[in-house]
Design an enzyme around this catalytic site. Structure first.
Site, short mmCIF file in Angstrom:
data_model
loop_
_atom_site.label_atom_id
_atom_site.label_comp_id
_atom_site.label_asym_id
_atom_site.label_seq_id
_atom_site.Cartn_x
_atom_site.Cartn_y
_atom_site.Cartn_z
CG HIS A 69 11.79 12.65 -15.52
ND1 HIS A 69 12.81 12.43 -14.63
CD2 HIS A 69 11.89 11.66 -16.44
CE1 HIS A 69 13.49 11.35 -15.00
NE2 HIS A 69 12.95 10.87 -16.10
CE LYS A 99 -8.44 13.64 -24.74
NZ LYS A 99 -8.75 14.03 -26.11
NE ARG A 153 -7.47 10.48 -33.65
CZ ARG A 153 -6.19 10.27 -33.98
NH1 ARG A 153 -5.80 9.04 -34.27
NH2 ARG A 153 -5.33 11.24 -34.04
#
Lengths: 223, 197
Positions: free
Chosen positions: B116, B181, B195
C-alpha cells in the site's frame, strides 16, 4: 484478475445471519450490526465470539473481514469497526472495548487485544487456579486475571503483518505500525512506529484532509 | 486413491501441466523450469497472476514445499539450483531473485513492495479502492524495490525480508529477524530490525 465483491447476509428465523456459500455452518450471531456492502469471508470469524452485550460487534459500511479474521470476544466485549476498513487475517481479542476507525488497514497475523492474561504480576498460585478452572469448564475458558483496558485505533491507521497492539493503546490518526512491531504505548497521529522493541521513526504529512477523502470517493468507487 | 498417489509428496514442476489428484491442479504456462525441480501442490500458484512471458524462472533440483508464489501482473520470481523453500511466502510485485543452494525455513515472508502507499491521503484512497464497492483497477501504484538473496544463504523460521534488501553470499538470517537493510556476505543477522550479531 481479482475482483471486489459485495456480499449478502441473509437473516434466518433464529436471528442469526447466514452468508451464501459459507463453508462454516455456524452463522453470524444475532447481536451484530453490519453496515451496507460489507464483506465477510466466513462466519468462522465468529466461532470464538461470545459477547452477551446487546450489540457485540459493529462493522461499518463497505468494510471487510478477510482471510478468516478472528473475533475472540468475551461476554462483556464490544468491537466497533468503522467504514472502508480492511481486517485481513487479523485477530481481535476483546473483553471490554476495541474501537477501530474508518479507512484502517490491518494485515495478516496482526493482533489487537484489550486483555492481558495478566500473569506477569500474578503469583504462581493464581496461574494454577486459572488452569484448574479451565480443566473443569466445558468451554475451557481462561479466567480473567487482569482488568481489560480499551484499545482505540483512530481513522486511517495501517497495521503491518504480524504486529501486536497491546491493551490500553491508542493508535493516532494516520499512523503506521510496521510489520512484527509490538506496540505497548500510545502512538501519536501520523507517526511511523517500527521494530521490537518499538521506536518512532518519523512523522508523515497529514494530507488526508476531508477534501482528499471526497476526491478519493469520486475516483475509486465503482460507478 | 491409489497407493502411488497416497505416497506421492512432490510433483515434478513443468509449465502448463495438470497435476492429477491435486487441487486446483493447473500449473501456469508462463514459467521456465530446469530438471528435477519439484512442487508439493499447484496451490503454490493460487496467488500467481504474472502476465509476463516468463513470471517464474526456476533452475534445477529445486524443492518448493507449501510455498506461496504470489506474483502480481508484472512480477518475475527467479530461483537458483538446489534451493530448498518450505512453507514460505514470496510476495512479488516486480522482482525477487533467489540464488542457488539457498535454504529457506517455515513462515518466512519475502516481499518486494509495501503493498500500500504510505502517504495518509493515498492510503485512504487505497482503502476505498480495495473495499467491496471500490474499483481495484485504478489503484495507485505502490513503490517497489527488487529483493536479491545471493547464493548459499540460510534463512531461519519466521524471518521477514522487505523490499530493496540484498542478502549477501553465505549470510545467515536468524529466526524471526526482520530485514530492512542489506546484509553483507558471510554475516549473521538477528532481531527486529535486524543487526549483525
Amino acid at each position: 484478475m481479482r475482483k471486489n465483491f459485495v456480499q449478502t447476509v441473509k437473516k434466518a428465523k433464529d436471528g442469526r445471519g447466514y452468508i451464501e456459500y459459507d463453508w462454516h455452518a455456524g452463522g453470524i450471531p444475532s447481536n451484530i450490526v453490519l453496515g451496507e456492502n460489507v464483506y465477510i469471508d466466513s462466519s468462522y470469524s465468529f466461532e470464538p465470539f461470545h459477547s452477551e452485550r446487546e450489540t457485540g460487534f459493529y462493522l461499518g459500511d463497505a468494510s471487510g473481514l478477510y482471510s478468516a479474521s478472528t473475533l475472540m470476544v468475551g461476554a462483556n466485549g464490544t468491537v466497533k469497526v468503522g467504514s472502508y476498513t480492511i481486517l485481513n487475517g487479523t485477530v481481535v481479542v476483546c473483553n471490554d472495548d476495541v474501537t477501530i476507525g474508518n479507512h484502517c488497514m490491518l494485515a495478516w497475523g496482526s493482533v489487537v487485544t484489550d486483555t492481558w492474561a495478566g500473569f506477569q504480576s500474578a503469583p504462581i498460585e493464581k496461574r494454577r487456579e486459572v488452569l484448574r478452572f479451565a480443566a473443569t469448564d466445558a468451554r475451557r475458558r481462561l479466567l480473567q486475571v487482569d482488568t481489560p483496558r480499551p484499545v482505540v485505533l483512530e481513522d486511517n491507521v495501517w497495521v503491518g503483518f504480524d504486529a501486536v497492539i497491546l491493551p490500553g493503546v491508542t493508535l493516532g490518526r494516520g499512523c503506521v505500525v510496521g510489520s512484527k512491531t509490538i506496540v505497548s504505548e500510545d502512538v501519536p497521529p501520523y507517526a511511523i512506529m517500527v521494530g521490537n522493541p518499538s521506536r518512532l521513526v518519523r512523522y508523515l504529512d497529514a494530507d488526508d484532509t476531508e477534501e482528499a477523502r471526497k476526491k478519493a470517493f469520486q475516483e475509486y468507487l465503482q460507478h | 486413491m491409489s497407493n502411488e498417489q497416497q505416497q506421492r509428496l512432490f510433483y515434478e514442476l513443468k509449465p502448463g501441466i495438470d497435476l492429477p489428484g491435486d487441487s486446483p491442479g493447473k500449473i501456469p504456462s508462463n514459467i521456465e523450469v530446469g530438471e528435477n525441480t519439484v512442487i508439493d501442490s499447484s496451490a503454490c500458484f493460487n496467488n500467481y497472476f504474472s502476465t509476463l512471458p516468463v513470471g517464474l524462472r526456476a533452475g534445477s533440483n529445486i524443492t518448493l514445499w507449501r510455498t506461496s508464489l504470489a506474483a502480481e501482473e508484472n512480477a518475475l520470481i527467479e530461483i537458483g539450483d538446489y534451493t530448498y523453500i518450505s512453507n514460505a511466502s514470496l510476495v512479488c510485485s516486480e522482482r525477487i531473485t533467489i540464488g542457488s543452494r539457498v535454504l529457506i525455513a517455515g513462515g518466512v515472508t519475502i516481499a518486494d513492495s509495501d503493498f500500500h502507499p504510505i502517504a495518509p491521503a493515498a492510503r485512504l484512497a487505497d482503502t476505498i479502492a480495495l473495499s467491496p464497492v471500490g474499483n481495484r483497477q485504478h489503484r495507485l501504484s505502490v513503490s517497489t524495490k527488487p529483493v536479491v538473496i545471493e547464493d548459499d544463504v540460510w534463512i531461519g523460521y519466521n524471518a521477514t525480508i522487505l523490499k530493496g534488501v540484498r542478502v549477501g553470499t553465505g549470510a545467515i538470517v536468524a529466526p524471526g529477524a526482520l530485514l530492512i537493510k542489506d546484509v553483507p556476505p558471510g554475516t549473521e543477522v538477528a532481531g527486529n530490525p535486524a543487526r549483525i550479531v
